[in-house]
Design an enzyme around this catalytic site. Structure first.
Site, PDB file in Angstrom:
ATOM      1  N   LYS A  20       0.832  -1.212   0.000  1.00  0.00           N
ATOM      2  CA  LYS A  20       0.000   0.000   0.000  1.00  0.00           C
ATOM      3  C   LYS A  20       0.865   1.260   0.000  1.00  0.00           C
ATOM      4  O   LYS A  20       0.651   2.173  -0.777  1.00  0.00           O
ATOM      5  CB  LYS A  20      -0.905   0.054   1.255  1.00  0.00           C
ATOM      6  CG  LYS A  20      -1.862  -1.096   1.388  1.00  0.00           C
ATOM      7  CD  LYS A  20      -2.701  -0.958   2.647  1.00  0.00           C
ATOM      8  CE  LYS A  20      -1.931  -1.020   3.956  1.00  0.00           C
ATOM      9  NZ  LYS A  20      -1.254  -2.298   4.224  1.00  0.00           N
ATOM     10  N   ARG A  54      -9.487   1.531   8.532  1.00  0.00           N
ATOM     11  CA  ARG A  54      -9.023   0.182   8.804  1.00  0.00           C
ATOM     12  C   ARG A  54     -10.077  -0.638   9.529  1.00  0.00           C
ATOM     13  O   ARG A  54      -9.852  -1.809   9.815  1.00  0.00           O
ATOM     14  CB  ARG A  54      -7.816   0.280   9.690  1.00  0.00           C
ATOM     15  CG  ARG A  54      -6.625  -0.429   9.148  1.00  0.00           C
ATOM     16  CD  ARG A  54      -5.549  -0.216  10.173  1.00  0.00           C
ATOM     17  NE  ARG A  54      -4.422  -1.033   9.886  1.00  0.00           N
ATOM     18  CZ  ARG A  54      -3.350  -0.589   9.240  1.00  0.00           C
ATOM     19  NH1 ARG A  54      -3.282   0.629   8.807  1.00  0.00           N
ATOM     20  NH2 ARG A  54      -2.348  -1.406   9.058  1.00  0.00           N
ATOM     21  N   ARG A  84      11.899  -5.811   4.574  1.00  0.00           N
ATOM     22  CA  ARG A  84      11.545  -4.393   4.442  1.00  0.00           C
ATOM     23  C   ARG A  84      12.462  -3.527   5.295  1.00  0.00           C
ATOM     24  O   ARG A  84      12.832  -3.882   6.403  1.00  0.00           O
ATOM     25  CB  ARG A  84      10.108  -4.157   4.884  1.00  0.00           C
ATOM     26  CG  ARG A  84       9.851  -2.644   4.996  1.00  0.00           C
ATOM     27  CD  ARG A  84       8.438  -2.289   5.011  1.00  0.00           C
ATOM     28  NE  ARG A  84       7.737  -2.860   6.136  1.00  0.00           N
ATOM     29  CZ  ARG A  84       6.435  -2.718   6.287  1.00  0.00           C
ATOM     30  NH1 ARG A  84       5.731  -2.073   5.386  1.00  0.00           N
ATOM     31  NH2 ARG A  84       5.849  -3.245   7.310  1.00  0.00           N
ATOM     32  N   ARG A 131      11.275  -2.176  11.004  1.00  0.00           N
ATOM     33  CA  ARG A 131      10.217  -1.738  11.909  1.00  0.00           C
ATOM     34  C   ARG A 131      10.005  -2.726  13.051  1.00  0.00           C
ATOM     35  O   ARG A 131      10.079  -3.926  12.854  1.00  0.00           O
ATOM     36  CB  ARG A 131       8.897  -1.576  11.136  1.00  0.00           C
ATOM     37  CG  ARG A 131       8.763  -0.198  10.541  1.00  0.00           C
ATOM     38  CD  ARG A 131       7.622  -0.071   9.578  1.00  0.00           C
ATOM     39  NE  ARG A 131       6.373  -0.691   9.995  1.00  0.00           N
ATOM     40  CZ  ARG A 131       5.260  -0.630   9.264  1.00  0.00           C
ATOM     41  NH1 ARG A 131       5.244   0.029   8.125  1.00  0.00           N
ATOM     42  NH2 ARG A 131       4.166  -1.220   9.685  1.00  0.00           N
ATOM     43  N   ARG A 160      -0.696  -9.211  12.982  1.00  0.00           N
ATOM     44  CA  ARG A 160      -1.241  -8.126  12.152  1.00  0.00           C
ATOM     45  C   ARG A 160      -2.116  -8.697  11.035  1.00  0.00           C
ATOM     46  O   ARG A 160      -3.137  -8.115  10.673  1.00  0.00           O
ATOM     47  CB  ARG A 160      -0.107  -7.289  11.559  1.00  0.00           C
ATOM     48  CG  ARG A 160       0.530  -6.380  12.598  1.00  0.00           C
ATOM     49  CD  ARG A 160       1.890  -5.890  12.175  1.00  0.00           C
ATOM     50  NE  ARG A 160       1.869  -5.075  10.973  1.00  0.00           N
ATOM     51  CZ  ARG A 160       2.928  -4.832  10.226  1.00  0.00           C
ATOM     52  NH1 ARG A 160       4.101  -5.363  10.538  1.00  0.00           N
ATOM     53  NH2 ARG A 160       2.837  -4.090   9.169  1.00  0.00           N
TER      54      ARG A 160
END
Ligand code: AP5
Ligand code: MG
Length: 214
Positions: free
Chosen positions: A13, A88, A127, A160, A171
């Site tokens: 996203k 969300r 990431r 992160r 998540r």
């Protein structure tokens, strides 16, 4: 042009929202980036949000909704925006609709970046996120020119806190329970579009441009 990005954590996203913002000249509003900036700056909001984020849970709606609604009243949003990570939950989507209808506006597109759960965990461990501007990279699929440094602003890159595999699984669970129902919500409004998020990021973007127009 008012766009909502939907998709699982790590679907891409943020990557796509950044490209959309550049091409169409609208701001990229990421609630995750706003929270991370608050955490970095040691604000009260950041401290509250961190408690939830580190567990892979959603931050309570009341901490999110006003923040976004205030943000899109800023002058840079006059031609629209791309919302990444908001709404969300169904109550967030309803609050957004209410705020928009009060000013006679609606969302133009909700774009779901579709990536199966199996691909997600693999993606997340690679990431790297910029602490300065929020840009997102991947050590294999989208590396920076200089190791550990953001191409855009030169700030340091981090893994992160919520990208640890066990948190990612949580998540994903939260996504399926609370966020995925938004696909039906926006389908019912006739604005839902879907793109395959498993292909190369440039090809994902090409599919989005096909939807939004040149
Ligand atoms: P947020 O920051 O929004 O995280 P998320 O939704 O979990 O999504 P991510 O940012 O992890 O993934 P992404 O889809 O942006 O993927 P990316 O482009 O980085 O939210 C974090 C937390 O904040 C939440 O868990 C929650 O606690 C809280 N929060 C935020 N908003 C909230 C709200 N509205 N209400 C309540 N709580 C809220 O891509 C992932 C990786 O894959 C990157 O390394 C990228 O380079 C790579 N990649 C991207 N596309 C491709 C591709 N096509 N092929 C290969 N690799 C790719
Ligand atoms: Mg993101």
């Amino acid at each position: 042009m008012k766009i909502i990005m939907l998709g699982a954590p790590g679907a891409g996203k943020g990557t796509q929202a950044k490209m959309i913002a550049e091409k169409y000249g609208v701001p990229h509003i990421s609630t995750g980036d706003i929270f991370r900036a608050n955490i970095k700056n040691g604000t009260e909001l950041g401290a509250k949000a961190k408690e939830y984020m580190d567990k892979g849970l959603l931050v309570p709606d009341e901490l999110v909704v006003d923040l976004v609604i205030d943000r899109f009243k800023e002058p840079d949003c006059k031609n629209g925006y791309v919302l990444d990570g908001f709404p969300r939950t169904i109550p967030q989507a309803e609050a957004l609709d209410k705020a928009l209808s009060a000013i006679g506006e609606t969302i133009d597109y909700a774009i779901n970046v579709e990536v199966p759960d199996e691909n997600i965990v693999k993606r997340m461990s690679g990431r790297r996120a910029c602490v300065g501007c929020g840009a997102t990279y991947h050590i294999v699929y989208n590396p920076t020119k200089e190791d550990g440094k953001c191409d855009t602003c030169g700030a340091e890159l981090i893994l992160r806190d919520d990208d640890k595999p066990e948190t990612v699984l949580n998540r994903l669970k939260v996504y399926h329970e609370q966020t995925q129902p938004l696909i039906n919500y926006y389908e019912a409004k006739g604005v839902m579009k879907e793109v395959d998020g498993t292909v190369d990021m440039k090809d994902v973007f090409a599919a989005i441009v096909e939807i939004l127009g040149e």
